[in-house]
Design an enzyme around this catalytic site. Structure first.
Site, PDB file in Angstrom:
ATOM      1  N   VAL A  68      53.461  71.685  68.884  1.00 47.09           N
ATOM      2  CA  VAL A  68      53.634  70.799  67.730  1.00 47.09           C
ATOM      3  C   VAL A  68      55.080  70.771  67.226  1.00 47.09           C
ATOM      4  O   VAL A  68      55.607  69.683  66.951  1.00 47.09           O
ATOM      5  CB  VAL A  68      52.637  71.158  66.597  1.00 47.09           C
ATOM      6  CG1 VAL A  68      52.990  70.439  65.307  1.00 47.09           C
ATOM      7  CG2 VAL A  68      51.213  70.798  67.023  1.00 47.09           C
ATOM      8  N   THR A  91      46.827  78.053  66.760  1.00 51.03           N
ATOM      9  CA  THR A  91      46.882  79.004  67.862  1.00 51.03           C
ATOM     10  C   THR A  91      48.345  79.174  68.288  1.00 51.03           C
ATOM     11  O   THR A  91      49.169  78.299  68.027  1.00 51.03           O
ATOM     12  CB  THR A  91      46.016  78.530  69.044  1.00 51.03           C
ATOM     13  OG1 THR A  91      46.479  77.247  69.463  1.00 51.03           O
ATOM     14  CG2 THR A  91      44.545  78.449  68.647  1.00 51.03           C
ATOM     15  N   THR A 112      50.457  79.177  71.125  1.00 51.37           N
ATOM     16  CA  THR A 112      51.220  78.198  71.908  1.00 51.37           C
ATOM     17  C   THR A 112      51.283  76.859  71.193  1.00 51.37           C
ATOM     18  O   THR A 112      52.329  76.204  71.152  1.00 51.37           O
ATOM     19  CB  THR A 112      50.614  78.037  73.322  1.00 51.37           C
ATOM     20  OG1 THR A 112      50.642  79.306  73.978  1.00 51.37           O
ATOM     21  CG2 THR A 112      51.389  77.016  74.141  1.00 51.37           C
ATOM     22  N   CYS A 113      50.176  76.440  70.614  1.00 55.29           N
ATOM     23  CA  CYS A 113      50.111  75.146  69.934  1.00 55.29           C
ATOM     24  C   CYS A 113      51.029  75.119  68.710  1.00 55.29           C
ATOM     25  O   CYS A 113      51.712  74.119  68.462  1.00 55.29           O
ATOM     26  CB  CYS A 113      48.677  74.845  69.526  1.00 55.29           C
ATOM     27  SG  CYS A 113      47.507  74.932  70.901  1.00 55.29           S
ATOM     28  N   SER A 114      51.030  76.198  67.959  1.00 54.57           N
ATOM     29  CA  SER A 114      51.792  76.245  66.712  1.00 54.57           C
ATOM     30  C   SER A 114      53.260  76.600  66.898  1.00 54.57           C
ATOM     31  O   SER A 114      54.097  76.199  66.094  1.00 54.57           O
ATOM     32  CB  SER A 114      51.168  77.262  65.748  1.00 54.57           C
ATOM     33  OG  SER A 114      49.906  76.808  65.319  1.00 54.57           O
TER      34      SER A 114
END
Length: 166
Positions: A65, A57, A59-61
């Site tokens: 992370v 996703t 924001t996560c990617s």
């Protein structure tokens, strides 16, 4: 029951994952999911556990992370022995996400929180998905635990916040 500094990490936390291996290093290679008993594995270690709502996703990617990947050496310098990310995605997706980020071996563990069970016990799940949070565990004791309250924000759960609190 949200965790807070001074609490013991629960004794029954089991995630799932697919261990990285050279022969299964390609993103399309599937391994076999196994249980990962975090309570047992982390009992005598300094650990950073962060959670994201979903693999792959935005924001996560893009924001979450990568900060941990870039700051891994600094985290290790501060005595962190294990860095792990969890999401409610299945182990195959989490394994592919680790490979897509060129994470090899056990530099960062990409673990699955099936049905957001762990996040739910903390009250840190949202609509069946893990919330965005970070926890530092030092030899079984929680020293830091924060959840993001602003959608799409990576303020209290990002690597910079963790480094500032180690």
């Amino acid at each position: 029951m949200a965790l807070k500094p001074g609490d013991s990490f629960p004794s029954d936390v089991v995630f799932q994952y697919i261990p990285w291996s050279e022969d299964k290093g390609e993103i399309t290679a599937c391994g076999i999911p196994i249980n990962y008993n975090a309570s047992k594995e982390w009992a005598d270690k300094k650990v950073v556990l962060f959670s994201v709502p979903g693999a792959f996703t935005p924001t996560c990617s893009i924001n979450h992370v990568p900060g941990y990947i870039q700051n891994l050496p600094q985290l290790k310098e501060k005595g962190v022995q294990v860095v792990a990310v969890i999401a409610s995605n299945d182990p195959f997706v989490m394994s592919a996400w680790g490979k897509a980020n060129n994470v090899k071996g056990d530099d960062i563990l990409f673990l699955t929180d099936p049905d957001a069970r762990f996040a739910n016990t903390l009250g840190w799940a949202n609509a069946g998905r893990t919330g965005r949070f970070a926890i530092v565990i030092d030899h079984g004791k929680v020293t830091y635990a924060q959840i993001e309250t602003e959608k799409g924000a990576v303020k209290v759960s990002g690597a910079d916040a963790i480094l500032a609190n180690l």
